[in-house]
Structure formats: C-alpha cells, structure tokens
Design an enzyme around this catalytic site. Sequence first.
Site, PDB file in Angstrom:
ATOM      1  N   ASN A 123      32.829 -18.657  36.681  1.00 14.62           N
ATOM      2  CA  ASN A 123      32.431 -20.268  36.212  1.00 14.62           C
ATOM      3  C   ASN A 123      31.332 -20.134  36.987  1.00 14.62           C
ATOM      4  O   ASN A 123      30.653 -21.445  37.145  1.00 14.62           O
ATOM      5  CB  ASN A 123      32.846 -21.261  36.294  1.00 14.62           C
ATOM      6  CG  ASN A 123      34.630 -21.166  34.755  1.00 14.62           C
ATOM      7  OD1 ASN A 123      33.988 -20.981  33.630  1.00 14.62           O
ATOM      8  ND2 ASN A 123      35.470 -21.345  34.953  1.00 14.62           N
ATOM      9  N   CYS A 124      30.982 -19.690  37.778  1.00 14.17           N
ATOM     10  CA  CYS A 124      30.330 -18.960  39.242  1.00 14.17           C
ATOM     11  C   CYS A 124      28.821 -18.457  39.035  1.00 14.17           C
ATOM     12  O   CYS A 124      29.623 -16.596  38.053  1.00 14.17           O
ATOM     13  CB  CYS A 124      30.964 -19.115  40.513  1.00 14.17           C
ATOM     14  SG  CYS A 124      29.807 -18.757  41.535  1.00 14.17           S
ATOM     15  N   SER A 125      27.862 -18.709  38.584  1.00 15.47           N
ATOM     16  CA  SER A 125      27.114 -18.034  38.169  1.00 15.47           C
ATOM     17  C   SER A 125      26.346 -17.023  38.863  1.00 15.47           C
ATOM     18  O   SER A 125      25.705 -15.814  39.334  1.00 15.47           O
ATOM     19  CB  SER A 125      25.134 -18.539  37.629  1.00 15.47           C
ATOM     20  OG  SER A 125      25.098 -19.205  39.816  1.00 15.47           O
TER      21      SER A 125
END
Length: 118
Positions: free
Chosen positions: A11-13
Amino acid sequence: MSEIVIWHNINCSKSNAAKNLLDENKLECNIRNYLENPPSFDELKDVLKKLNMSAFQLIRSGETIYKSLNLQNIKDEDELIKIMIENPILIERPIIINENKAVIARPIEKLSDFINEF
C-alpha cells in the site's frame, strides 16, 4: 549473487516503486510483507547494523502510534526495537537487504546506487 529481500508494504507508493525498480533491473527478490510478518528482535538488530543506523532513525515518526506511544522520549535501543516489532507500521520502508548491506529506498536513487553494486 546473494539473495535480495525487500521489506515491502504493497500500500506504499515508495515501496512499490522500489519493487518495480528491482524488477526492471531483473533482480529477483524475496518479498516480505513486514506488516504481516514482522522481523524478530535479532533480524531487526541485524538490519540496523547493515543500515548503519540506530533504531530511533528507523522509526516513522509521522505515524499516529508514534505520537500516542510518546516514542520521542525513549532512547533505549532494545526497547525501541521491541516496540517496532510489536508495531511494524513504525518501521521505515521499503528496506532492501542482501547478505552484507541494506538500504532504505527513500529516495529511490538510494536503491539505484545499491543495485549498481551488483
């Protein structure tokens, strides 16, 4: 070539960008969802040594739990490591690890330098 492991949060770019850069460079890696599978005390100590940083430097101070636990006042390394294991969202990401070194891929250029060592 030694095994590469990425402590990854899908969920982390920034974490996804690091994974994509590894893929683009055709570097196979083990993906570890560290939120679901947190490191052990010894693993985190080893990664800190490879990163050449303190536990406090690895903590995500912008997280709500950081403020609610009042972590800015804790200076004991072992206590901070235990708290990060219990609350892995506090661990900075993404961390890319090989046998001898580790890097936090923020900014992504740090990962490029790491990759160039292979």
